[in-house]
Design a protein around this motif. Structure first.
Motif, short mmCIF file in Angstrom:
data_model
loop_
_atom_site.label_atom_id
_atom_site.label_comp_id
_atom_site.label_asym_id
_atom_site.label_seq_id
_atom_site.Cartn_x
_atom_site.Cartn_y
_atom_site.Cartn_z
N PRO A 177 0.81 -1.22 0.00
CA PRO A 177 0.00 0.00 0.00
C PRO A 177 0.84 1.27 0.00
O PRO A 177 0.38 2.32 -0.44
CB PRO A 177 -0.81 -0.12 1.30
CG PRO A 177 -0.85 -1.59 1.59
CD PRO A 177 0.46 -2.11 1.12
N PHE A 229 -5.85 7.51 1.14
CA PHE A 229 -6.61 6.73 0.16
C PHE A 229 -8.01 7.33 0.06
O PHE A 229 -8.75 7.39 1.05
CB PHE A 229 -6.68 5.26 0.58
CG PHE A 229 -5.34 4.58 0.60
CD1 PHE A 229 -4.75 4.17 -0.58
CD2 PHE A 229 -4.67 4.38 1.79
CE1 PHE A 229 -3.50 3.55 -0.57
CE2 PHE A 229 -3.43 3.77 1.81
CZ PHE A 229 -2.84 3.35 0.63
N ASN A 257 -4.58 5.49 -5.49
CA ASN A 257 -5.11 5.75 -4.15
C ASN A 257 -6.63 5.59 -4.09
O ASN A 257 -7.20 5.43 -3.02
CB ASN A 257 -4.69 7.14 -3.66
CG ASN A 257 -5.52 8.25 -4.26
OD1 ASN A 257 -6.53 8.66 -3.70
ND2 ASN A 257 -5.09 8.76 -5.41
N ARG A 303 0.17 7.39 -8.47
CA ARG A 303 -0.48 7.58 -7.17
C ARG A 303 -1.75 8.42 -7.29
O ARG A 303 -2.63 8.35 -6.42
CB ARG A 303 0.49 8.23 -6.18
CG ARG A 303 1.69 7.37 -5.83
CD ARG A 303 2.63 8.08 -4.87
NE ARG A 303 3.82 7.29 -4.59
CZ ARG A 303 3.90 6.38 -3.62
NH1 ARG A 303 2.85 6.16 -2.83
NH2 ARG A 303 5.03 5.71 -3.42
N TYR A 332 -0.45 4.85 -2.07
CA TYR A 332 -1.15 5.96 -1.42
C TYR A 332 -0.80 7.29 -2.08
O TYR A 332 0.23 7.45 -2.73
CB TYR A 332 -0.82 6.00 0.07
CG TYR A 332 0.56 6.51 0.42
CD1 TYR A 332 0.78 7.85 0.71
CD2 TYR A 332 1.66 5.64 0.45
CE1 TYR A 332 2.03 8.32 1.03
CE2 TYR A 332 2.92 6.10 0.78
CZ TYR A 332 3.10 7.44 1.06
OH TYR A 332 4.36 7.91 1.38
#
Length: 253
Positions: free
Chosen positions: A67, A149, A89, A85, A71
């Motif tokens: 993760p 997120f 996210n 990203r 993010y």
């Protein structure tokens, strides 16, 4: 004539009150893959978003990817050019479990209701709405102390837009009380707060959803707008996601 009366007439003309579009699929006794049939019947954008979310979350659960590589981080996007990203996210929804299933249910339900309802035949416009919402959330995120997120916020945005475009639909919360669709985001927000969750993520979705609703549905009906729209779907999206509805809208313009 006020903008509310004009909007009601606009809804009649555009058919935006069809978000309650329902359909049934009958399976023969020999049907062996009803889940696959259900999956293939999901409209394009909703199906892509669902697939990306499930695969991304599952890959993190299996430790195939981390993760930390998904993010949203504005510094890494701007200075390290990790532009993925901006998208990834929105695809990660935490650990696999009941909370993940809950998010997938609301994501599929209201994403699908919008795509098959007020955006029926307007796939490019629907994708443009998601891109607008996602871009606005990414612009706001660096200035607010929130989890990196934003998939839940985007789902809440869709719930808000669906509710505003179906203001006369009556709903029930756990059979305890009834309310109209525009109050659904606030009911869900209150329930989430009662469970001890932070309201910030949901509020971002509500605020961004209201901005989109105003720019797309309210502003063009105001006298000051002179019939102009501030949100225009890029032509490249119309070329990539060609549909009859998109062509008709281009002709009207």
């Amino acid at each position: 004539v006020g903008w509310r009366a004009a909007r009601k007439q606009h809804l009649k003309l555009e058919g935006r009150g069809r978000d309650r579009y329902l359909y049934t699929t009958s399976y023969s006794k020999g049907s062996s893959m009803p889940i696959w049939d259900w999956y293939t019947e999901i409209p394009l954008i909703t199906r892509i978003y669902l697939t990306a979310s499930v695969l991304t979350t599952a890959a993190c659960a299996l430790e195939l990817i981390s993760p930390f590589s998904l993010y949203f981080n504005a510094r890494l996007v701007l200075y390290k050019f990790q532009v993925w990203r901006l998208f990834t996210n929105f695809f990660f929804f935490g650990a696999l479990g009941l909370d993940f299933l809950f998010h997938m249910f609301f994501l599929v339900r209201y994403c699908r209701l919008l795509e098959e309802g007020s955006f029926r035949g307007r796939t490019a416009d629907f994708l443009n709405m998601l891109l607008f919402g996602g871009a606005l959330m990414c612009c706001v995120a660096p200035f607010i102390n929130i989890p990196p997120f934003l998939g839940s916020s985007l789902a809440f945005m869709m719930v808000y837009v669906w509710g505003r475009r179906n203001e006369f639909v009556r709903m029930s919360f756990l059979g305890l009380f009834q309310f109209r669709a525009p109050y659904l985001p606030w009911v869900l927000l209150g329930f989430s707060v009662m469970l001890g969750n932070s309201p910030v993520i949901d509020l971002i979705g509500i605020v961004v959803g209201h901005i989109y609703y105003f720019l797309e549905d309210v502003f063009p009906l105001l006298p000051a707008s002179r019939g102009r729209k501030l949100l225009v779907t890029p032509h490249i999206l119309r070329l990539l996601l060609h549909s009859d509805g998109d062509v008709e809208e281009e002709v009207v313009r």
